[in-house]
Design a protein around this motif. Structure first.
Motif, PDB file in Angstrom:
ATOM      1  N   PHE A  15       0.801  -1.160   0.027  1.00  0.00           N
ATOM      2  CA  PHE A  15      -0.062  -0.055   0.071  1.00  0.00           C
ATOM      3  C   PHE A  15       0.727   1.202  -0.101  1.00  0.00           C
ATOM      4  O   PHE A  15       0.756   2.255  -0.963  1.00  0.00           O
ATOM      5  CB  PHE A  15      -0.842  -0.042   1.164  1.00  0.00           C
ATOM      6  N   LEU A  19       1.012   4.119  -2.631  1.00  0.00           N
ATOM      7  CA  LEU A  19       0.711   5.632  -2.242  1.00  0.00           C
ATOM      8  C   LEU A  19       2.005   6.405  -2.529  1.00  0.00           C
ATOM      9  O   LEU A  19       1.718   7.495  -3.153  1.00  0.00           O
ATOM     10  CB  LEU A  19       0.567   5.639  -0.940  1.00  0.00           C
ATOM     11  N   ALA A  22       1.648   7.195  -6.188  1.00  0.00           N
ATOM     12  CA  ALA A  22       0.595   7.826  -6.689  1.00  0.00           C
ATOM     13  C   ALA A  22       1.081   9.383  -6.392  1.00  0.00           C
ATOM     14  O   ALA A  22       0.682  10.328  -7.146  1.00  0.00           O
ATOM     15  CB  ALA A  22      -0.706   7.587  -5.767  1.00  0.00           C
ATOM     16  N   ILE A  23       1.720   9.567  -5.472  1.00  0.00           N
ATOM     17  CA  ILE A  23       2.230  10.834  -5.062  1.00  0.00           C
ATOM     18  C   ILE A  23       3.372  11.142  -5.783  1.00  0.00           C
ATOM     19  O   ILE A  23       3.292  12.562  -6.254  1.00  0.00           O
ATOM     20  CB  ILE A  23       2.619  11.034  -3.306  1.00  0.00           C
TER      21      ILE A  23
ATOM     22  N   LEU B 592      -2.223  17.780  -8.682  1.00  0.00           N
ATOM     23  CA  LEU B 592      -2.874  16.627  -8.152  1.00  0.00           C
ATOM     24  C   LEU B 592      -2.154  15.707  -7.117  1.00  0.00           C
ATOM     25  O   LEU B 592      -2.805  15.195  -6.293  1.00  0.00           O
ATOM     26  CB  LEU B 592      -2.955  15.653  -9.672  1.00  0.00           C
ATOM     27  N   ARG B 593      -0.710  15.698  -7.235  1.00  0.00           N
ATOM     28  CA  ARG B 593       0.102  15.276  -6.386  1.00  0.00           C
ATOM     29  C   ARG B 593      -0.187  15.888  -5.116  1.00  0.00           C
ATOM     30  O   ARG B 593      -0.110  14.871  -3.899  1.00  0.00           O
ATOM     31  CB  ARG B 593       1.553  15.338  -6.844  1.00  0.00           C
ATOM     32  N   VAL B 594      -0.292  17.011  -5.033  1.00  0.00           N
ATOM     33  CA  VAL B 594      -0.356  17.650  -3.587  1.00  0.00           C
ATOM     34  C   VAL B 594      -1.759  17.274  -3.085  1.00  0.00           C
ATOM     35  O   VAL B 594      -1.555  16.875  -1.634  1.00  0.00           O
ATOM     36  CB  VAL B 594      -0.317  19.080  -3.455  1.00  0.00           C
ATOM     37  N   VAL B 596      -3.241  14.436  -3.461  1.00  0.00           N
ATOM     38  CA  VAL B 596      -3.053  13.089  -2.833  1.00  0.00           C
ATOM     39  C   VAL B 596      -2.221  13.143  -1.675  1.00  0.00           C
ATOM     40  O   VAL B 596      -2.706  12.384  -0.600  1.00  0.00           O
ATOM     41  CB  VAL B 596      -2.277  12.257  -4.051  1.00  0.00           C
ATOM     42  N   LEU B 597      -1.376  13.736  -1.663  1.00  0.00           N
ATOM     43  CA  LEU B 597      -0.531  13.875  -0.285  1.00  0.00           C
ATOM     44  C   LEU B 597      -1.288  14.181   0.779  1.00  0.00           C
ATOM     45  O   LEU B 597      -1.352  13.747   1.931  1.00  0.00           O
ATOM     46  CB  LEU B 597       0.654  14.795  -0.826  1.00  0.00           C
ATOM     47  N   ALA B 600      -3.939  11.700   1.759  1.00  0.00           N
ATOM     48  CA  ALA B 600      -3.099  10.643   2.461  1.00  0.00           C
ATOM     49  C   ALA B 600      -2.716  10.877   3.814  1.00  0.00           C
ATOM     50  O   ALA B 600      -3.174  10.116   4.824  1.00  0.00           O
ATOM     51  CB  ALA B 600      -1.671  10.234   1.810  1.00  0.00           C
TER      52      ALA B 600
END
Lengths: 105, 616
Positions: A15, A19, A22-23, B592-594, B596-597, B600
């Motif tokens: 996972f 993750l 993805a980041i 987009l990455r931020v 997602v971060l 998360a």
């Protein structure tokens, strides 16, 4: 018999990799693959639980049934997702996630 | 039903006031008739009670039901209150009748005036009949209100409107102390009712608290009875119609403070008045008596002379109350009520007949034009300066005797005030009534009409005879009062000496040079200028106290308005919201990455919270 913790550690590593991917990654295609990786990690955890909860070597099939559902939904998602990515590539000539900022403006 | 008859003392004037005010604005004569009838009914009722009518004890209204001791409104019908009631309703009735003559030809709204008088009768009855400090306080505020209305009757005059405000606000200062005193009384005695207080034993160890109780309650008396340093409102209150000055600001309302002190001495017992509290009360009374008498010697307005003389006599009464001689205080209150009402009403008649001229230097020679009014004024003067045989003589002697027995300095001040009293009253009589007229209006003055003369004559008779035993024993508001005849002692001789010295001095200054007496011959000296300016006490209040308070108030208001509300609450909130918005808008970076971060991280935080709080 493999203890539950091994499943969970493996699932957690999987996972986290997903993750992190993805980041970190910019290519939407790779991000998409990372998402699949995270779903797989969840599946692994479910299977692990199913075995751990089972009695006398017979696993709890409810969890495994759930895994089948997740796989089916993941397949459907892949179909839609890949189609979107193809459409995006056609429209923009690229699949970089960092270029997807038009909503902000 | 019949037992509640005493409540009529309160209900009747109140109803009449309401009717006058609400329904009879356009019929001033009917309004006057209603008010006079209500005053007459109260007076007759009072006489009936004094003649021995019994109706049983009136019912008590429970106002605040409390678990320990409920606060009640009840009437106390003892000798002190009923005889005081007789003075109030008697003088009230005469003043009502006088008012019809005084207000004739006046263009202001008479219904409002008579409604004000009736409200005053109601509120004064509240104070007099109240069985309990709470009820007293209600009446206390109500007389302040009616006094405000009546001083400001001619509200289109700035001076009258200002005087009304001054009277009300100055009284409020004293009332705060009174209110604190009432709460302290509730704490110490556990009750506010006079009749419940009466039987209570007083713990000698409580003397500190008792001093505080008495002095706080005394604050109320200082305000209402216009004692130093809150005396400034009374001379200004003379802006009201003269009958009002006679009733409220000479005879009854201003005496309420003295009445309240004596009432407390009767109910709490004189033990409650600790020596230190008594010293304060005596000192305040003596200072007031002396300062007011001094200031009265240099006033030119006939009403102001009388106002300062009222202050000085109230000082006498408070002094007597402070010497725990409630008997002398109430005796003087009673005689003073009659002769001071007489003096004011006579002055009112003079003022009306001189076309609202109040300056004594613009009168003169009135004894030929208005002989009966002058006679009445003279009777009042004789009583005030304590000519032997007049009512004021007996009561003043009673106070001087009490002072002679308790402290020599107070006796000396009392004697000095007696000298000054004679001086300014003889001056007033000489300048206003003797010699020749100085202006045309004084030249053409006519005798007062019967509506004014009849009350004057009745009061004149009272000023003459009310001090003798046959009247005083039954009428002085004090249980078991016994008037005494002439007693040759130090106080008697001092009174006589004061009369001769004061009268002689006044004759020496004002009587000899009768030809060229258009202004006060003493006016040029510095001391007299200070007295004319009321010893600069009013200016001090205006400039230093009121000005200072207003400046400080303005500064604080500016700080709050500008600093707290405008800067902090207005600008500060706007800046904070803008800053928060700017900070939060950084999240919406579009990457987009931020996103997602952040999701998360949020997920991790949620998991941690879930794991460490919900499960445990």
């Amino acid at each position: 018999m493999t203890p539950l913790s091994h499943y969970l550690i493996f699932s957690g590593v999987l996972f986290s990799l997903g993750l992190a991917g993805a980041i970190i990654r910019r290519n939407i295609l790779v991000v998409f693959m990372c998402l699949e990786l995270m779903l797989t990690a969840a599946n692994v955890a479910l299977v692990g639980f199913s075995r751990a909860q089972g009695l006398e070597g017979v696993p709890v099939y409810d969890a495994q049934l759930l895994v089948l559902f997740i796989m089916a939904i993941a397949a459907a998602e892949v179909a839609v997702g890949l189609a979107l990515i193809v459409a995006m590539f056609r429209a923009r000539r690229g699949v970089e996630s960092s270029s997807l900022t038009s909503l902000k403006d | 039903m019949l037992q509640n008859l005493p409540w009529l003392f309160l209900v009747l004037p109140l109803v009449v006031a309401a009717v006058d005010w609400l329904f009879l604005q356009r019929c001033p004569r009917t309004a006057a008739c209603c008010s006079i009838t209500s005053a007459a009914v109260c007076f007759i009722l009072c006489l009936a009670y004094l003649c021995g009518m019994q109706t049983g004890s009136p019912s008590v209204y429970e106002w605040f039901p409390l678990p320990s001791h409920s606060l009640t409104l009840g009437l106390l019908m003892d000798a002190l209150s009923m005889k005081m009631m007789l003075v109030v309703t008697g003088i009230g009735l005469l003043v009502h009748i006088f008012s019809t003559g005084y207000m004739r030809g006046d263009t202001s709204n008479h219904s409002r005036y008579f409604a004000g008088l009736s409200i005053f009768m109601f509120s004064m009855s509240c104070i007099v009949l109240a069985d309990g400090l709470l009820f007293t306080f209600v009446g206390w505020e109500l007389v302040g209100f009616s006094s405000y209305i009546l001083i400001g009757h001619w509200y289109d005059r700035t001076s009258a409107a200002d005087a009304a405000k001054k009277a009300f606000i100055t009284n409020r200062v004293g009332d705060f102390g009174f209110l604190i005193g009432i709460l302290l009384t509730l704490g110490v005695f556990g009750t506010l009712s006079f009749s419940d207080m009466a039987g209570q034993q007083i713990d000698p160890a409580q003397s500190g608290v008792l001093t505080a109780v008495v002095l706080c309650l005394f604050c109320g008396a200082v305000g209402k009875s216009a004692q130093f340093p809150l005396h400034v409102w009374l001379p200004d209150a003379m802006e009201g119609p003269t009958p009002v000055s006679a009733l409220i600001h000479a005879a009854t309302m201003v005496a309420a403070g003295v009445y309240m002190l004596v009432r407390l001495q009767v109910s709490m017992g004189t033990d409650a008045f600790t020596p230190s509290a008594c010293v304060v009360i005596c000192t305040v009374g003596a200072i007031t008596a002396l300062l007011a008498a001094l200031m009265a010697t240099q006033q030119d307005d006939i009403k102001r002379v009388l106002a300062y003389s009222t202050l000085s006599q109230l000082g006498y009464m408070v002094m007597a109350a402070g010497m725990l001689s409630g008997e002398a205080a109430m005796f003087h209150l009673y005689t003073h009520a009659w002769f001071k009402a007489l003096l004011f009403l006579a002055a009112g008649a003079v003022i009306v007949r001189c076309h609202h001229e109040q300056d004594i230097w613009r009168m003169g020679g009135l004894r030929r034009r208005m002989p009966l009014t002058t006679l009445c004024f003279l009777l009042g003067t004789c009583a005030l300066v304590a000519v032997p045989g007049f009512s004021g003589f007996f009561s003043k002697e009673a106070i001087l005797t009490a002072a002679w027995e308790s402290s020599i300095p107070l006796f000396v001040i009392g004697a000095l005030v007696a000298v000054l009293t004679t001086f300014y009253m003889v001056r007033l009589c000489l300048v206003a009534f003797c010699f020749t007229a100085r202006t045309e209006s004084a030249e053409r003055a006519q005798e007062a009409d019967s509506a004014m003369l009849i009350p004057l004559l009745i009061l004149g008779v009272m000023a003459l005879i009310s001090g003798y035993g046959f009247m005083a024993d039954t009428l002085v508001p004090f249980a078991g009062f016994r008037a005494h005849d002439f007693e040759f002692g130090v106080p008697f001789l001092t009174g006589l000496l004061a009369l001769i010295v004061g009268g002689g001095l006044a004759w020496f200054v004002y009587g000899r040079r009768q030809k060229k007496l258009d202004t006060d011959p003493l006016a040029s000296c510095i001391f007299s200028r200070a007295l004319r300016r009321r010893l600069y006490i009013d200016s001090f209040y205006d400039k230093v106290l009121i000005g200072g308070i207003q400046q400080w108030g303005a500064a604080i208001a500016h700080c709050v308005d500008d600093g707290v509300i405008r800067r902090l609450a207005g600008h500060g909130t706007a800046l904070f919201v803008a800053w928060c918005g700017k900070l939060l808008s950084k999240i919406q970076c579009g990457s987009l990455r931020v996103y997602v971060l952040v999701s998360a991280l949020g997920l991790i935080v949620a998991m941690i919270l879930f794991a460490f709080t919900i499960i445990h």
